[in-house]
Design a protein around this motif. Structure first.
Motif, PDB file in Angstrom:
ATOM      1  N   ALA A 259      63.511  76.591  26.217  1.00 32.78           N
ATOM      2  CA  ALA A 259      64.251  75.332  26.107  1.00 32.78           C
ATOM      3  C   ALA A 259      63.429  74.272  25.381  1.00 32.78           C
ATOM      4  O   ALA A 259      63.944  73.557  24.510  1.00 32.78           O
ATOM      5  CB  ALA A 259      64.649  74.839  27.496  1.00 32.78           C
ATOM      6  N   GLU A 260      62.154  74.171  25.731  1.00 29.95           N
ATOM      7  CA  GLU A 260      61.317  73.163  25.080  1.00 29.95           C
ATOM      8  C   GLU A 260      61.075  73.495  23.617  1.00 29.95           C
ATOM      9  O   GLU A 260      61.044  72.595  22.765  1.00 29.95           O
ATOM     10  CB  GLU A 260      60.002  73.028  25.838  1.00 29.95           C
ATOM     11  CG  GLU A 260      60.174  72.396  27.220  1.00 29.95           C
ATOM     12  CD  GLU A 260      58.901  72.316  28.018  1.00 29.95           C
ATOM     13  OE1 GLU A 260      58.893  71.634  29.063  1.00 29.95           O
ATOM     14  OE2 GLU A 260      57.879  72.939  27.616  1.00 29.95           O
TER      15      GLU A 260
ATOM     16  N   GLU B  62      64.154  72.477  21.843  1.00 31.79           N
ATOM     17  CA  GLU B  62      64.190  71.015  21.719  1.00 31.79           C
ATOM     18  C   GLU B  62      63.284  70.549  20.588  1.00 31.79           C
ATOM     19  O   GLU B  62      63.665  69.702  19.764  1.00 31.79           O
ATOM     20  CB  GLU B  62      63.762  70.371  23.032  1.00 31.79           C
ATOM     21  CG  GLU B  62      64.758  70.493  24.168  1.00 31.79           C
ATOM     22  CD  GLU B  62      64.198  69.967  25.475  1.00 31.79           C
ATOM     23  OE1 GLU B  62      63.043  69.474  25.475  1.00 31.79           O
ATOM     24  OE2 GLU B  62      64.896  70.062  26.498  1.00 31.79           O
ATOM     25  N   ASP B  63      62.064  71.078  20.566  1.00 30.24           N
ATOM     26  CA  ASP B  63      61.099  70.650  19.549  1.00 30.24           C
ATOM     27  C   ASP B  63      61.575  71.010  18.147  1.00 30.24           C
ATOM     28  O   ASP B  63      61.519  70.191  17.226  1.00 30.24           O
ATOM     29  CB  ASP B  63      59.736  71.289  19.821  1.00 30.24           C
ATOM     30  CG  ASP B  63      59.084  70.772  21.101  1.00 30.24           C
ATOM     31  OD1 ASP B  63      59.514  69.713  21.597  1.00 30.24           O
ATOM     32  OD2 ASP B  63      58.163  71.448  21.605  1.00 30.24           O
TER      33      ASP B  63
ATOM     34  N   GLY C 139      64.678  71.676  17.296  1.00 27.84           N
ATOM     35  CA  GLY C 139      65.896  70.910  17.030  1.00 27.84           C
ATOM     36  C   GLY C 139      65.587  69.512  16.532  1.00 27.84           C
ATOM     37  O   GLY C 139      66.242  69.007  15.623  1.00 27.84           O
ATOM     38  N   ALA C 140      64.579  68.873  17.129  1.00 26.98           N
ATOM     39  CA  ALA C 140      64.177  67.540  16.677  1.00 26.98           C
ATOM     40  C   ALA C 140      63.619  67.566  15.262  1.00 26.98           C
ATOM     41  O   ALA C 140      63.622  66.545  14.567  1.00 26.98           O
ATOM     42  CB  ALA C 140      63.137  66.957  17.634  1.00 26.98           C
TER      43      ALA C 140
ATOM     44  N   PRO D 167      69.057  74.608  24.013  1.00 26.66           N
ATOM     45  CA  PRO D 167      69.812  73.520  23.398  1.00 26.66           C
ATOM     46  C   PRO D 167      70.045  73.682  21.897  1.00 26.66           C
ATOM     47  O   PRO D 167      70.856  72.962  21.321  1.00 26.66           O
ATOM     48  CB  PRO D 167      68.942  72.286  23.685  1.00 26.66           C
ATOM     49  CG  PRO D 167      67.566  72.821  23.890  1.00 26.66           C
ATOM     50  CD  PRO D 167      67.744  74.158  24.514  1.00 26.66           C
ATOM     51  N   THR D 168      69.338  74.586  21.252  1.00 28.26           N
ATOM     52  CA  THR D 168      69.596  74.964  19.862  1.00 28.26           C
ATOM     53  C   THR D 168      70.033  76.425  19.865  1.00 28.26           C
ATOM     54  O   THR D 168      69.433  77.235  20.576  1.00 28.26           O
ATOM     55  CB  THR D 168      68.316  74.810  19.011  1.00 28.26           C
ATOM     56  OG1 THR D 168      67.911  73.440  19.021  1.00 28.26           O
ATOM     57  CG2 THR D 168      68.541  75.259  17.577  1.00 28.26           C
TER      58      THR D 168
ATOM     59  N   GLY E 255      71.288  70.577  18.790  1.00 28.28           N
ATOM     60  CA  GLY E 255      69.870  70.680  18.489  1.00 28.28           C
ATOM     61  C   GLY E 255      69.511  70.302  17.091  1.00 28.28           C
ATOM     62  O   GLY E 255      68.335  70.293  16.759  1.00 28.28           O
TER      63      GLY E 255
END
Length: 351
Positions: free
Chosen positions: A86-87, A90-91, A93-94, A131-132, A350
């Protein structure tokens, strides 16, 4: 200031933000995807020593592998895997990633998780909730037997409809003979999985060619050695086999200095190149940072960065509608530095 004395010279436009460039992440290992703070937290929770930082220059695969193996011991539960995935999503995706492929060799996790299947299922569950949008690549190791690779290829094939999108070989590519792994890759191909072996890191262009000709590689992890051989470059370009180049992975081992990574001869030959991170836990640079290196150190233009991003999308296992959406947004970034009007609200999670 007198307005009549103000310079009328046009201002140089600010560089486009590489975080806004839509892209796919095609080369990321599970353990190496951990945030440093997450490694610290999990290691403390499970009583595991945190590995020392990787030396700036090591020239030793053993140094890297020791640190990687130590970090991997901190991942001990399905909840740990879900957090790491997940992290990482997130990373990335950002950093503009709209599709992530995360690579895992379930062998090393099997003793803790109770077998190869439970280990892989934990990764697939994490990917399904990331999330992505995320696919999973199952990888054996060049350092393990061809028979073991065949076992993992069967495992990957069994989960081809449940989130596994590719099969590869990781670790030091100087181990093993390419032809010995043909049976494993034949099993993966029969299940519709992409062949994505590591090659051309320590090995030469002949190893890359063998992976294409015998394993029918769709992508090559790293593969920078192919730049030195025109015949191999032509083979990659003709067959449109993409290279997954991870800029910060090479200087610590003396493979390439950043400024000497051979993007130019590969791109000029028409070889598809996707930029990736490999193991940001140990190399310290995320996905957008890798693209920034390509521009700021290697001198690639924004149009060339957009080409790298488009190649990463086209050569991914992302569903076609998602690929089409991301490619439209790449065009928008190149046109005006932002996603095309009207696409932001429909952008994949994401991005």
């Amino acid at each position: 200031m007198n307005p009549s004395t103000t310079s009328s010279e046009p201002k140089t436009p600010a560089p486009r933000d590489v975080r806004g460039l839509p892209k796919a992440q095609l080369h990321l290992h599970l353990t190496g995807a951990m945030r440093p703070a997450t490694l610290d937290d999990l290691a403390a929770r499970h009583g595991i020593a945190v590995p020392a930082p990787l030396p700036v220059t090591t020239n030793s695969w053993a140094d890297f592998q020791d640190r990687y193996d130590t970090a991997r011991q901190a991942i001990r539960t399905p909840a740990d895997i879900r957090r790491v995935v997940a992290e990482a999503a997130e990373d990335d995706g950002a950093d503009g990633c709209g599709w992530l492929e995360i690579q895992v060799d379930p062998t090393s996790y099997a003793p803790v998780f109770g077998g190869l299947e439970p280990a892989l299922e934990a990764v697939l569950d994490a990917a399904a909730h990331a999330p992505t949008p995320t696919g999973v690549i199952v990888a054996s190791s060049w350092a393990r037997s061809p028979g073991h690779a065949t076992t993992l290829a069967r495992l990957a094939a069994a989960y081809a409809d449940h989130g596994v999108v590719g099969f590869g070989l990781s670790n030091d590519d100087r181990y093993g003979a390419v032809v010995d792994f043909v049976p494993a890759f034949d099993i993966a191909a029969a299940a519709g999985l992409r062949a994505v072996p590591h090659s051309g890191f320590y090995t030469g262009a002949e190893h890359v060619r063998a992976c294409v000709e015998h394993l029918h590689a769709a992508r090559i992890g790293h593969g920078t050695a192919s730049a030195a051989d025109p015949a191999t470059r032509d083979l990659l370009a003709t067959r449109q086999v993409a290279l997954e180049i991870c800029p910060t992975s090479y200087p610590p081992f003396g493979v390439h200095e950043l400024a000497a990574i051979p993007f130019r001869p590969l791109l000029d030959a028409g070889v598809p190149v996707a930029v990736a991170t490999d193991d940001p836990l140990l190399f310290g640079v995320g996905l957008a940072g890798q693209y920034a290196i390509c521009r700021d150190v290697l001198g690639l233009t924004d149009a060339e960065l957009a080409g790298l991003a488009a190649a990463s999308i086209r050569h991914s296992a992302a569903p076609q509608p998602l690929q089409a959406e991301l490619l439209r947004r790449v065009e928008g970034w190149l046109t005006d530095g932002s996603p095309r009007p009207g696409t932001a609200s429909s952008a994949p999670a994401g991005c």
